[in-house]
Design a protein around this motif. Structure first.
Motif, PDB file in Angstrom:
ATOM      1  N   TYR A 102     -10.518   9.799  24.947  1.00  0.00           N
ATOM      2  CA  TYR A 102     -10.527  11.020  24.131  1.00  0.00           C
ATOM      3  C   TYR A 102     -11.915  11.659  23.995  1.00  0.00           C
ATOM      4  CZ  TYR A 102      -5.604  10.997  23.043  1.00  0.00           C
ATOM      5  OH  TYR A 102      -4.239  11.067  23.147  1.00  0.00           O
ATOM      6  N   TYR A 133      -2.700   6.315  31.134  1.00  0.00           N
ATOM      7  CA  TYR A 133      -3.345   5.134  30.548  1.00  0.00           C
ATOM      8  C   TYR A 133      -2.589   4.690  29.295  1.00  0.00           C
ATOM      9  CZ  TYR A 133      -7.661   5.006  33.405  1.00  0.00           C
ATOM     10  OH  TYR A 133      -8.572   4.866  34.413  1.00  0.00           O
ATOM     11  N   ALA A 134      -2.095   5.647  28.505  1.00  0.00           N
ATOM     12  CA  ALA A 134      -1.379   5.308  27.272  1.00  0.00           C
ATOM     13  C   ALA A 134      -0.106   4.521  27.556  1.00  0.00           C
ATOM     14  CB  ALA A 134      -1.045   6.570  26.483  1.00  0.00           C
ATOM     15  N   LYS A 135       0.523   4.778  28.697  1.00  0.00           N
ATOM     16  CA  LYS A 135       1.719   4.020  29.075  1.00  0.00           C
ATOM     17  C   LYS A 135       1.381   2.565  29.395  1.00  0.00           C
ATOM     18  CE  LYS A 135       4.124   8.030  30.950  1.00  0.00           C
ATOM     19  NZ  LYS A 135       4.619   8.680  32.173  1.00  0.00           N
ATOM     20  N   ILE A 195      -5.145  10.317  30.533  1.00  0.00           N
ATOM     21  CA  ILE A 195      -4.923   9.792  29.176  1.00  0.00           C
ATOM     22  C   ILE A 195      -3.450   9.430  28.984  1.00  0.00           C
ATOM     23  CG2 ILE A 195      -4.867  10.422  26.722  1.00  0.00           C
ATOM     24  CD1 ILE A 195      -7.470  12.032  27.265  1.00  0.00           C
ATOM     25  N   LYS A 206      -2.591   1.610  25.084  1.00  0.00           N
ATOM     26  CA  LYS A 206      -2.985   2.645  24.107  1.00  0.00           C
ATOM     27  C   LYS A 206      -4.497   2.622  23.849  1.00  0.00           C
ATOM     28  CE  LYS A 206       1.103   4.281  22.438  1.00  0.00           C
ATOM     29  NZ  LYS A 206       1.664   5.122  23.448  1.00  0.00           N
ATOM     30  N   SER A 221      -6.354   4.387  26.552  1.00  0.00           N
ATOM     31  CA  SER A 221      -6.219   5.848  26.495  1.00  0.00           C
ATOM     32  C   SER A 221      -7.095   6.432  25.394  1.00  0.00           C
ATOM     33  CB  SER A 221      -4.757   6.257  26.298  1.00  0.00           C
ATOM     34  OG  SER A 221      -4.298   5.932  25.011  1.00  0.00           O
ATOM     35  N   TRP A 222      -7.213   5.737  24.259  1.00  0.00           N
ATOM     36  CA  TRP A 222      -8.051   6.224  23.162  1.00  0.00           C
ATOM     37  C   TRP A 222      -9.512   6.328  23.582  1.00  0.00           C
ATOM     38  CZ3 TRP A 222      -5.635   2.127  19.474  1.00  0.00           C
ATOM     39  CH2 TRP A 222      -4.324   2.505  19.156  1.00  0.00           C
TER      40      TRP A 222
END
Length: 161
Positions: free
Chosen positions: A135, A123-125, A120, A128, A131-132
């Protein structure tokens, strides 16, 4: 053509994992799992394939989003974490369900929790929204870790069948 290949790569990896995990899970369900006392909050067996289908779909889509971004160190790290967590899923299903090693399964699922959390973050880098999409997977894993811990508490470290 590159987009299609990346979609098939992520889908094939996830679907192969899903198939292998389902075989190990089925082996455990028919041999011992249904005979153990259920920890509190354990959902009915029919909930698991529904949840995993949703999670696997989100995982495919999240990974595709990441793979479509320009190549680089973070994307390669993301791909490595994608593969690592799939391998840990397979290992957990084999150890927990096929072998009945509840304690070792707990250790592996904790490693899986860490790998997915790390996934996560990476992936957020890159994206976003990607990455969500992970969750629900992470929250489901935390719940599965609680259940695994409960099975260790109620049933011991291993199941003898």
């Amino acid at each position: 053509m590159q987009k299609i290949f990346k979609f098939f790569y992520s889908a094939a990896a996830v679907l192969l994992t899903a198939y292998i995990c389902s075989q190990f899970t089925h082996a455990g369900i028919v041999s011992w799992y249904d005979d153990l006392p259920r920890p509190p909050l354990t959902p009915p067996n029919m909930v698991f394939p529904i949840m995993w289908s949703i999670i696997y779909g989100l995982l495919i889509f999240a990974t595709l989003i990441v793979l479509l971004k320009p190549d680089g160190k973070e994307r390669r790290k993301a791909n490595n974490l994608f593969i690592l967590q799939l391998l840990l899923q397979i290992l957990w299903c084999y150890v927990f369900f096929a072998q009945g090693y509840l304690g070792l399964g707990l250790l592996i699922i904790i490693l899986l929790d860490i790998a997915v959390f790390r996934q996560i973050v990476v992936y957020a880098k890159i994206s976003k929204p990607a990455s969500w999409l992970l969750y629900p997977y992470y929250l489901w894993l935390i719940f599965a870790t609680f259940l695994n811990m409960s099975y260790v508490y109620y049933g011991g470290l291993i199941v003898v069948f």
